[in-house]
Design a protein around this motif. Structure first.
Motif, PDB file in Angstrom:
ATOM      1  N   GLU A  57      46.260  52.518  32.024  1.00  0.00           N
ATOM      2  CA  GLU A  57      47.696  52.309  31.869  1.00  0.00           C
ATOM      3  C   GLU A  57      48.076  51.767  33.308  1.00  0.00           C
ATOM      4  O   GLU A  57      48.845  50.838  33.663  1.00  0.00           O
ATOM      5  CB  GLU A  57      48.539  53.439  31.274  1.00  0.00           C
ATOM      6  CG  GLU A  57      47.983  53.988  30.061  1.00  0.00           C
ATOM      7  CD  GLU A  57      48.573  52.818  28.904  1.00  0.00           C
ATOM      8  OE1 GLU A  57      49.318  51.870  29.081  1.00  0.00           O
ATOM      9  OE2 GLU A  57      47.777  53.054  27.869  1.00  0.00           O
ATOM     10  N   LEU A  58      47.602  52.583  34.340  1.00  0.00           N
ATOM     11  CA  LEU A  58      48.283  52.078  35.546  1.00  0.00           C
ATOM     12  C   LEU A  58      47.767  50.951  35.930  1.00  0.00           C
ATOM     13  O   LEU A  58      48.566  50.104  36.763  1.00  0.00           O
ATOM     14  CB  LEU A  58      47.611  53.234  36.701  1.00  0.00           C
ATOM     15  CG  LEU A  58      48.379  54.636  36.619  1.00  0.00           C
ATOM     16  CD1 LEU A  58      47.418  55.677  37.353  1.00  0.00           C
ATOM     17  CD2 LEU A  58      49.722  54.387  37.399  1.00  0.00           C
ATOM     18  N   ALA A  59      46.355  50.348  35.644  1.00  0.00           N
ATOM     19  CA  ALA A  59      46.163  49.193  35.878  1.00  0.00           C
ATOM     20  C   ALA A  59      47.004  47.957  35.390  1.00  0.00           C
ATOM     21  O   ALA A  59      47.247  46.984  35.884  1.00  0.00           O
ATOM     22  CB  ALA A  59      44.632  48.896  35.618  1.00  0.00           C
ATOM     23  N   VAL A  60      47.326  48.372  34.204  1.00  0.00           N
ATOM     24  CA  VAL A  60      48.324  47.234  33.249  1.00  0.00           C
ATOM     25  C   VAL A  60      49.781  47.572  34.127  1.00  0.00           C
ATOM     26  O   VAL A  60      50.281  46.267  34.530  1.00  0.00           O
ATOM     27  CB  VAL A  60      48.545  47.654  31.888  1.00  0.00           C
ATOM     28  CG1 VAL A  60      49.762  46.788  31.305  1.00  0.00           C
ATOM     29  CG2 VAL A  60      47.156  47.570  31.236  1.00  0.00           C
ATOM     30  N   GLU A  61      50.051  48.421  34.602  1.00  0.00           N
ATOM     31  CA  GLU A  61      51.433  48.682  35.414  1.00  0.00           C
ATOM     32  C   GLU A  61      51.442  47.983  36.739  1.00  0.00           C
ATOM     33  O   GLU A  61      52.368  46.843  36.960  1.00  0.00           O
ATOM     34  CB  GLU A  61      51.775  49.871  35.659  1.00  0.00           C
ATOM     35  CG  GLU A  61      52.162  50.946  34.387  1.00  0.00           C
ATOM     36  CD  GLU A  61      53.548  50.792  34.006  1.00  0.00           C
ATOM     37  OE1 GLU A  61      54.231  50.201  34.788  1.00  0.00           O
ATOM     38  OE2 GLU A  61      53.648  50.842  32.952  1.00  0.00           O
ATOM     39  N   VAL A  62      50.158  47.716  37.355  1.00  0.00           N
ATOM     40  CA  VAL A  62      50.178  47.106  38.753  1.00  0.00           C
ATOM     41  C   VAL A  62      49.881  45.698  38.564  1.00  0.00           C
ATOM     42  O   VAL A  62      49.996  44.946  39.421  1.00  0.00           O
ATOM     43  CB  VAL A  62      49.487  47.805  39.883  1.00  0.00           C
ATOM     44  CG1 VAL A  62      49.735  49.260  40.089  1.00  0.00           C
ATOM     45  CG2 VAL A  62      47.809  47.982  39.282  1.00  0.00           C
ATOM     46  N   GLY A  63      49.079  45.230  37.541  1.00  0.00           N
ATOM     47  CA  GLY A  63      48.857  43.845  37.110  1.00  0.00           C
ATOM     48  C   GLY A  63      47.668  43.413  38.030  1.00  0.00           C
ATOM     49  O   GLY A  63      47.169  44.094  38.742  1.00  0.00           O
ATOM     50  N   PRO A  64      47.192  42.189  37.767  1.00  0.00           N
ATOM     51  CA  PRO A  64      46.144  41.820  38.520  1.00  0.00           C
ATOM     52  C   PRO A  64      46.349  41.556  40.046  1.00  0.00           C
ATOM     53  O   PRO A  64      45.325  41.504  40.649  1.00  0.00           O
ATOM     54  CB  PRO A  64      45.668  40.385  37.965  1.00  0.00           C
ATOM     55  CG  PRO A  64      47.056  40.054  37.167  1.00  0.00           C
ATOM     56  CD  PRO A  64      47.941  41.299  36.842  1.00  0.00           C
ATOM     57  N   GLU A  65      47.501  41.435  40.455  1.00  0.00           N
ATOM     58  CA  GLU A  65      47.422  41.725  41.886  1.00  0.00           C
ATOM     59  C   GLU A  65      47.405  43.007  42.435  1.00  0.00           C
ATOM     60  O   GLU A  65      47.309  43.115  43.741  1.00  0.00           O
ATOM     61  CB  GLU A  65      48.925  41.221  42.470  1.00  0.00           C
ATOM     62  CG  GLU A  65      49.175  39.516  41.915  1.00  0.00           C
ATOM     63  CD  GLU A  65      48.206  38.479  42.265  1.00  0.00           C
ATOM     64  OE1 GLU A  65      47.796  38.344  43.392  1.00  0.00           O
ATOM     65  OE2 GLU A  65      47.583  37.870  41.432  1.00  0.00           O
ATOM     66  N   GLY A  66      47.416  44.060  41.699  1.00  0.00           N
ATOM     67  CA  GLY A  66      47.369  45.396  42.348  1.00  0.00           C
ATOM     68  C   GLY A  66      46.044  46.096  42.205  1.00  0.00           C
ATOM     69  O   GLY A  66      44.774  45.074  41.967  1.00  0.00           O
ATOM     70  N   ARG A  67      46.051  47.210  42.326  1.00  0.00           N
ATOM     71  CA  ARG A  67      44.462  47.891  42.428  1.00  0.00           C
ATOM     72  C   ARG A  67      44.682  49.266  41.922  1.00  0.00           C
ATOM     73  O   ARG A  67      45.598  49.613  42.496  1.00  0.00           O
ATOM     74  CB  ARG A  67      43.940  47.612  43.726  1.00  0.00           C
ATOM     75  CG  ARG A  67      42.884  48.722  43.881  1.00  0.00           C
ATOM     76  CD  ARG A  67      41.769  48.163  45.331  1.00  0.00           C
ATOM     77  NE  ARG A  67      40.611  49.019  45.596  1.00  0.00           N
ATOM     78  CZ  ARG A  67      39.741  49.371  44.866  1.00  0.00           C
ATOM     79  NH1 ARG A  67      39.502  48.584  43.630  1.00  0.00           N
ATOM     80  NH2 ARG A  67      38.863  50.242  45.318  1.00  0.00           N
ATOM     81  N   VAL A  68      43.691  49.774  41.066  1.00  0.00           N
ATOM     82  CA  VAL A  68      43.653  51.130  41.001  1.00  0.00           C
ATOM     83  C   VAL A  68      42.155  51.476  40.862  1.00  0.00           C
ATOM     84  O   VAL A  68      41.375  50.908  40.653  1.00  0.00           O
ATOM     85  CB  VAL A  68      44.185  51.340  39.205  1.00  0.00           C
ATOM     86  CG1 VAL A  68      44.111  52.841  38.947  1.00  0.00           C
ATOM     87  CG2 VAL A  68      45.516  50.754  38.990  1.00  0.00           C
ATOM     88  N   LEU A  69      42.179  52.752  41.703  1.00  0.00           N
ATOM     89  CA  LEU A  69      40.911  53.324  41.862  1.00  0.00           C
ATOM     90  C   LEU A  69      40.833  54.498  41.136  1.00  0.00           C
ATOM     91  O   LEU A  69      41.788  55.638  41.519  1.00  0.00           O
ATOM     92  CB  LEU A  69      40.626  53.433  43.464  1.00  0.00           C
ATOM     93  CG  LEU A  69      39.226  54.056  43.687  1.00  0.00           C
ATOM     94  CD1 LEU A  69      37.970  53.533  43.213  1.00  0.00           C
ATOM     95  CD2 LEU A  69      38.932  54.154  45.272  1.00  0.00           C
TER      96      LEU A  69
END
Ligand SMILES: C[S@@+](CC[C@H](N)C(=O)[O-])C[C@H]1O[C@@H](n2cnc3c(N)ncnc32)[C@H](O)[C@@H]1O
Length: 267
Positions: A57-69
């Motif tokens: 869900e977090l990855a969808v929130e930050v989108g392709p320009e963001g990053r979730v580890l």
């Protein structure tokens, strides 16, 4: 239990319990991210990511320009989370022991942690690493319990109450702290973080609704392990089952969840 697993186990039943729990609590998580101003393009660290439900869900929130580890101890959950991450290039899951391993040297904008600190024997090493590693302005959101013992089915469900006492005792016996969030704001403030908000999160359920199903599922999933450990009995389990079945039909019966708190802080 394998050393890379946690108190509640990582079998399919527990994974499905985490999914149900996640679906119930996702709106509250989203409200927390909104209060913290999470934006597309940000870099997020998910501590104790489990099977990756929130990380996705977090990855969808930050989108392709963001990053979730997502960092997770259990190899089984790392594999499940990597499966759930497919198609999201901004999402990475790493096997990691929060009690031992150094944090990744990356400039995160936000750290998310839910139902993990309560299982760690020692908080200080992780909090020291976070305080040293986070960049100024990075936000931290933690959803952990402050009053686990508010768990119960009312009025007067003694079998469920005995389960609650046994589960609480098992958390302590394993070296965890079910009410870890009572200590957390003080420990963060000592390390120079600004406490932005402390928000209690409580739920009530009835007549087999989502909250009732979540709490019933915890009794049926974790009960057999408590019996195996000698902390609960077959007789108490039968009594709890009868109480839960009666409560599904009784408009006057209600579940009270263990009381969570949102701790929001800034480095
Ligand atoms: C109740 S689950 C919560 C999972 C996820 N945060 C969520 O909200 O759905 C607790 C998770 O913490 C992980 N965990 C426990 N101890 C850990 C440690 N020392 N390092 C990393 N993860 C840990 C467990 O493996 C498990 O996946």
């Amino acid at each position: 239990m394998a050393s890379d697993t946690y108190l509640l186990g990582t079998d399919l039943r527990e994974l499905e319990r985490l999914r149900l729990q996640h679906e119930l609590w996702l709106p509250e998580a989203r409200r927390a991210w909104c209060r913290a101003g999470l934006k597309p393009g940000e870099r997020v660290l998910d501590l104790g990511a489990g099977p990756g439900f929130v990380a996705r869900e977090l990855a969808v929130e930050v989108g392709p320009e963001g990053r979730v580890l997502g960092l997770e101890l259990s190899a089984a959950y790392v594999a499940a989370a990597r499966g759930a991450a497919s198609g999201l290039n901004q999402l990475e899951i790493r096997q990691h022991d929060l009690c031992q391993d150094p944090l990744p040297q990356e400039p995160f904008d936000l750290v998310w942690c839910r139902w993990v600190l309560m299982f760690l024997g020692e908080l200080d090493p992780l909090l020291d690493r976070l305080a040293a590693q986070l960049r100024p302005g990075a936000r931290l959101i933690v959803h952990e319990y402050i009053h686990w013992s508010s768990f119960g089915l009312h009025p007067g469900a003694d079998g469920v109450a005995s389960f609650g006492r046994a589960a609480h005792a098992s958390f302590l016996a394993a070296g965890g702290d079910p009410d870890v969030n009572r200590r957390l704001p003080g420990l963060l403030a000592q390390r120079g973080l600004r406490i932005d908000e402390l928000r209690p999160l409580t739920v009530v359920g009835r007549l087999g609704d989502g909250v009732a199903r979540w709490l019933e599922r915890f009794v049926t999933t974790y009960g057999p392990e408590l019996i195996r450990q000698g902390l609960w009995s077959d007789g108490e389990a039968r009594r709890a089952q009868a109480e839960m079945a009666a409560a599904r039909q009784d408009p006057g019966a209600f579940w009270l969840g263990p009381t969570l708190m949102e701790t929001r802080a800034t480095r």
